[in-house]
Motif scaffolding. Structure first.
Motif, short mmCIF file in Angstrom:
data_model
loop_
_atom_site.label_atom_id
_atom_site.label_comp_id
_atom_site.label_asym_id
_atom_site.label_seq_id
_atom_site.Cartn_x
_atom_site.Cartn_y
_atom_site.Cartn_z
N VAL A 84 17.38 44.96 80.97
CA VAL A 84 15.97 45.19 80.63
C VAL A 84 15.14 45.30 81.90
CG1 VAL A 84 13.93 44.24 79.51
CG2 VAL A 84 16.17 44.06 78.39
N LEU A 85 15.37 44.41 82.85
CA LEU A 85 14.60 44.42 84.09
C LEU A 85 14.85 45.68 84.91
CD1 LEU A 85 15.09 40.67 85.17
CD2 LEU A 85 13.08 41.70 84.08
N LYS A 86 16.10 46.10 84.98
CA LYS A 86 16.41 47.31 85.74
C LYS A 86 15.68 48.53 85.18
CE LYS A 86 21.00 46.35 87.67
NZ LYS A 86 22.45 46.70 87.61
N LYS A 87 15.53 48.55 83.87
CA LYS A 87 14.95 49.72 83.23
C LYS A 87 13.43 49.70 83.21
CE LYS A 87 15.63 52.56 79.07
NZ LYS A 87 16.35 52.66 77.77
N LEU A 100 8.57 49.49 77.44
CA LEU A 100 9.42 48.47 76.85
C LEU A 100 9.08 48.26 75.38
CD1 LEU A 100 11.56 46.28 76.95
CD2 LEU A 100 9.88 44.75 78.01
N LYS A 101 7.79 48.25 75.04
CA LYS A 101 7.39 48.02 73.66
C LYS A 101 7.85 49.17 72.76
CE LYS A 101 3.69 46.09 70.92
NZ LYS A 101 2.40 45.37 70.96
N GLU A 105 15.43 49.05 70.80
CA GLU A 105 16.71 48.41 71.13
C GLU A 105 16.53 47.38 72.25
OE1 GLU A 105 21.24 49.60 72.63
OE2 GLU A 105 19.71 51.16 72.35
N ALA A 106 15.76 47.74 73.29
CA ALA A 106 15.56 46.82 74.41
C ALA A 106 14.78 45.58 73.99
CB ALA A 106 14.85 47.54 75.55
N THR A 107 13.75 45.77 73.16
CA THR A 107 12.96 44.62 72.72
C THR A 107 13.79 43.69 71.82
OG1 THR A 107 12.05 45.93 70.89
CG2 THR A 107 10.74 45.79 72.90
N GLN A 109 17.07 43.32 72.07
CA GLN A 109 18.00 42.64 72.97
C GLN A 109 17.30 41.50 73.71
OE1 GLN A 109 19.42 45.88 75.42
NE2 GLN A 109 21.26 46.17 74.17
N LEU A 110 16.07 41.77 74.16
CA LEU A 110 15.30 40.74 74.85
C LEU A 110 15.02 39.57 73.91
CD1 LEU A 110 13.75 39.88 77.42
CD2 LEU A 110 11.75 41.03 76.46
N GLY A 111 14.63 39.88 72.67
CA GLY A 111 14.34 38.83 71.70
C GLY A 111 15.57 37.98 71.40
N ALA A 112 16.73 38.62 71.24
CA ALA A 112 17.97 37.89 70.96
C ALA A 112 18.35 37.01 72.15
CB ALA A 112 19.09 38.87 70.64
N TYR A 113 18.14 37.54 73.35
CA TYR A 113 18.46 36.77 74.57
C TYR A 113 17.59 35.51 74.64
CZ TYR A 113 18.51 35.60 79.56
OH TYR A 113 18.61 34.93 80.76
#
Length: 290
Positions: A84-87, A100-101, A105-107, A109-113
């Motif tokens: 997420v940070l790289k992107k 990001l919003k 898919e990225a949000t 993944q971030l939420g699950a993390y």
């Protein structure tokens, strides 16, 4: 100086070596078949002393003990956050919240993390490096996720009690950002330059997550990056005033002596240097605003 080859080989023998017991005097071992030199041929001082009791102990060299090697430590995998940070973090450390919003898919993944790491609770980790890296990553990830809830907000002061509200459930306890900073990070000053609370005056984000295997190196890099940024430190050679980012004012009691701490990273400053602190900018660390 020359070594007696035979004597050296004897000392390094794989079979035996001579040792001296308590109170013994250790004398050279006579060569095979050669008697001990007569006391009458020794110097007078030696002849007057009582002859030493010479004992030779034949002992086996100790067998090397096998060292049990346990499995290498298994650290938490923070690769999801790194992706997420790289992107969505720029080279300058600003966050592309808008992009990001829009990335479902990225949000997710971030939420699950964040959910998984908060449920685990970094404080339960045994390895101190693993624990510190996990707390820093969780702090920064929770901030990003919290900002996304209010985005496109442009100033964090528009979020009610942003810093003091206990809005983050970690383990079985609810935390505020302020409580996490005071209770978790107070033993490591360099985390001040690694925690990103979402404001423009805060340190910038890296394009990778913190890793237990290199946490010390990463913290040092973040400290140097922050203190070498001209936006955080400005020295006036005429007035000898060093204008410092307000982050250091907030944590002045942790530093004890801010000027002394900065001396570890800055070129020598005049002894008459006085510190002054900048105002704090709560504008969002949004890439589109910088």
């Amino acid at each position: 100086m020359t070594f007696n080859t035979a004597h050296a080989l004897d000392l390094l023998s794989l079979d035996r070596y001579r040792v001296k017991s308590s109170g013994e005097r250790l004398a050279p071992r006579p060569a095979e078949g050669k008697p001990v030199e007569s006391l009458s041929r020794m110097p007078a001082a030696a002849a007057e002393a009582p002859p030493p009791e010479i004992l030779y102990h034949q002992v086996a060299n100790p067998e090397p003990e096998a060292m049990l090697k346990g499995p290498p430590p298994v650290y938490l995998n923070h690769e999801v956050l790194t992706e997420v940070l790289k992107k969505y973090v720029s080279k300058s450390g600003w966050v592309d919240y808008r992009g990001l919003k829009r990335d479902k898919e990225a949000t997710e993944q971030l939420g699950a993390y964040v959910r998984d790491l908060a449920a685990l609770n970094p404080s339960t980790l045994q390895d101190p490096q693993d624990r510190l890296a996990a707390w820093l990553n969780l702090y920064n990830a929770m901030v990003i996720q919290e900002v996304l809830k209010y985005y496109p907000i442009e100033n964090l002061l528009k979020i009610r009690d942003y810093y003091g509200a206990r809005r983050f459930k970690i383990g079985d306890k609810s935390w505020s950002l302020l409580e996490i900073e005071e209770e978790i990070f107070h033993n490591e000053l360099r985390t001040i330059f690694a925690r990103v609370n979402g404001s423009s005056s805060a340190p910038r984000l890296m394009k990778e997550a913190f890793s237990a295997a290199k946490i010390d190196k990463q913290l040092e890099e973040r400290t140097v990056a922050f203190l070498s940024d001209g936006a955080n430190l400005i020295f006036d050679p005429k007035t000898h005033v060093l204008l410092v980012n307000a982050n250091l004012l907030w944590y002045e009691k942790e530093f004890v002596d801010v000027k002394l701490y900065l001396a570890n990273y800055l070129p020598p400053l005049p002894t008459t240097t006085q510190l002054s602190f900048m105002g704090y900018d709560w504008k969002l660390n949004d890439a589109k605003l910088h």
